[in-house]
Design an enzyme around this catalytic site. Structure first.
Site, PDB file in Angstrom:
ATOM      1  N   GLY A  43      -6.380   3.492   0.511  1.00 62.42           N
ATOM      2  CA  GLY A  43      -6.014   4.576   0.276  1.00 62.42           C
ATOM      3  C   GLY A  43      -5.769   4.215  -1.766  1.00 62.42           C
ATOM      4  N   LEU A  44      -6.843   3.233  -1.226  1.00 58.88           N
ATOM      5  CA  LEU A  44      -7.205   2.404  -3.540  1.00 58.88           C
ATOM      6  C   LEU A  44      -7.858   2.883  -3.914  1.00 58.88           C
ATOM      7  CD1 LEU A  44      -5.237  -0.635  -2.958  1.00 58.88           C
ATOM      8  CD2 LEU A  44      -4.166   1.041  -3.461  1.00 58.88           C
ATOM      9  N   GLY A  45      -9.033   3.193  -3.595  1.00 63.56           N
ATOM     10  CA  GLY A  45     -10.593   4.494  -3.839  1.00 63.56           C
ATOM     11  C   GLY A  45     -11.163   3.562  -3.893  1.00 63.56           C
ATOM     12  N   SER A  46     -11.512   2.323  -3.544  1.00 65.36           N
ATOM     13  CA  SER A  46     -12.495   1.022  -3.353  1.00 65.36           C
ATOM     14  C   SER A  46     -14.511   1.538  -3.114  1.00 65.36           C
ATOM     15  CB  SER A  46     -12.040   0.329  -2.058  1.00 65.36           C
ATOM     16  OG  SER A  46     -13.104   0.786  -0.998  1.00 65.36           O
ATOM     17  N   PRO A  77      -9.140  -3.579  -1.396  1.00 72.16           N
ATOM     18  CA  PRO A  77      -9.273  -3.255  -0.049  1.00 72.16           C
ATOM     19  C   PRO A  77      -9.583  -2.579   0.478  1.00 72.16           C
ATOM     20  CG  PRO A  77      -6.934  -3.849  -0.912  1.00 72.16           C
ATOM     21  CD  PRO A  77      -7.817  -3.942  -2.139  1.00 72.16           C
ATOM     22  N   ALA A  95     -15.126   4.858  -4.545  1.00 73.17           N
ATOM     23  CA  ALA A  95     -15.319   5.779  -5.259  1.00 73.17           C
ATOM     24  C   ALA A  95     -15.559   4.242  -6.471  1.00 73.17           C
ATOM     25  CB  ALA A  95     -14.358   6.379  -5.907  1.00 73.17           C
ATOM     26  N   ALA A  96     -15.114   3.347  -6.311  1.00 76.78           N
ATOM     27  CA  ALA A  96     -14.542   2.333  -7.540  1.00 76.78           C
ATOM     28  C   ALA A  96     -15.883   1.078  -7.610  1.00 76.78           C
ATOM     29  CB  ALA A  96     -13.607   1.494  -7.519  1.00 76.78           C
ATOM     30  N   ASP A 140     -10.220  11.523  -6.361  1.00 73.67           N
ATOM     31  CA  ASP A 140     -10.436   9.489  -6.650  1.00 73.67           C
ATOM     32  C   ASP A 140     -11.510   9.031  -7.269  1.00 73.67           C
ATOM     33  OD1 ASP A 140      -9.146   9.767  -4.276  1.00 73.67           O
ATOM     34  OD2 ASP A 140     -10.238   8.295  -3.527  1.00 73.67           O
TER      35      ASP A 140
END
Ligand code: PMV
Length: 305
Positions: free
Chosen positions: A97-100, A93, A102-103, A144
């Site tokens: 806060g889950l680093g979308s 998402p 950068a991923a 991140d």
């Protein structure tokens, strides 16, 4: 040629916000949730490089980040853009806060460099993704991109060599999404204002967060889950004082603790996004259900090992 590259989501376990000011933080990859980039060179000559991100939004930000990533990749490699379509997709998402960000950039940079037969080493890729993060997040600490590129638990201090942490005993986290999107740039900016306008109150909070991160590293390495849980909850109280929690985050954290979590806190920029709860294998299901009952938008369990 058809090739695919991926990159994981991440959660920050300890030290968010304080890490911007040179304090230590700990983050782990969430390998079960990923971004991917698939490159297909079966296109006519002169087609150019087209990056398609069908299900990522808000479209403009994502488009900008993807174009910038592609430009930095080819600048770094000194090769011309290949004729290809690249489809970028993500299960992570956005702005939670889950680093979308950068991923997605990491998966894209990986597939592009592989396509021209010059795959980046991890340090080069990490530096490149940090440049993308800087353009899109203002003053990112770099945590991140580091945890996502290396896909290993990290103990991170800005501008210091990366330290990977050994996990003494695998532990389970339940990650719950408030469903509120919260731009990290804003919460980071507000903490900066707080530090500038109320340094006597704010600096000790950052110092205490740093002490917690140090203690947490020891608890992780020695497999002390009970201590780790206490440290998470203490870290959350300090993040509340930094004004980066929200009613929704606090509701989920209380629900997890009441249902038996060893500890819980917000993760990442805060003001929305995700919280994490440390659970045992036996309690994971009950706590996940309690979080859904308390209004979580989505709940995921992950084993940190
Ligand atoms: O919201 P996220 O996942 O991008 O995490 C941000 C972490 C902060 O410490 C708040 C900012 C940073 O750059 O480290």
């Amino acid at each position: 040629m058809f090739i695919t590259a991926t990159a994981p989501a991440k959660v920050i376990l300890f030290g968010e916000h304080a890490v911007v000011y040179g304090k230590p933080a700990i983050a782990v990859p969430v390998s079960g949730i990923r971004a991917s980039a698939s490159l297909d060179t079966h296109v006519p000559d002169g087609h150019g490089l087209r990056i398609i991100a069908p299900d990522l939004e808000p479209a403009r930000d994502v488009d900008d980040a993807l174009s910038l990533t592609a430009r930095l990749v080819f600048d770094a490699l000194g090769t011309p853009l290949p004729d290809a379509n690249v489809v970028v997709q993500s299960q992570i998402p956005i702005a939670s806060g889950l680093g979308s960000g950068a991923a997605v950039s990491t998966a894209l940079a990986r597939v592009l460099s592989a396509a021209v037969d010059c795959p980046f080493d991890l340090a080069t890729l990490n530096a490149l993704i940090y440049e993308v993060e800087k353009v899109h997040h203002g003053t990112p600490s770099g945590i991140d991109n580091t945890v996502i590129v290396y896909e290993r638990p990290v103990y991170f201090v800005r501008e210091c060599p990366i330290e990977h942490i050994a996990i003494g005993m695998p532990f389970t986290l339940v990650i719950a999404d408030t469903g509120q999107r919260a731009p990290t740039r804003e919460s980071v900016g507000d903490v900066r204002k707080l530090l500038e306008t109320q340094p006597e109150q704010t600096q000790p909070i950052l110092d205490s967060i740093a002490e917690i991160a140090e203690a947490a590293r020891f608890a992780i390495e020695t497999g002390n889950a009970v201590e780790l849980g206490h440290l998470m909850s203490s870290n959350h109280q300090l993040l509340q004082k930094l004004t980066v929690s929200s009613t929704e985050l606090d509701t989920l954290i209380k629900a997890a603790e009441s249902a038996g979590a060893l500890g819980a806190k917000l993760s990442g920029g805060g003001r929305g996004g995700n919280m994490i709860a440390l659970v045992t294998l036996e309690s994971a299901k009950t706590i996940a259900q309690a979080l859904m009952d308390a209004g979580a938008y989505r709940v995921i369990s992950t084993l940190v090992s």
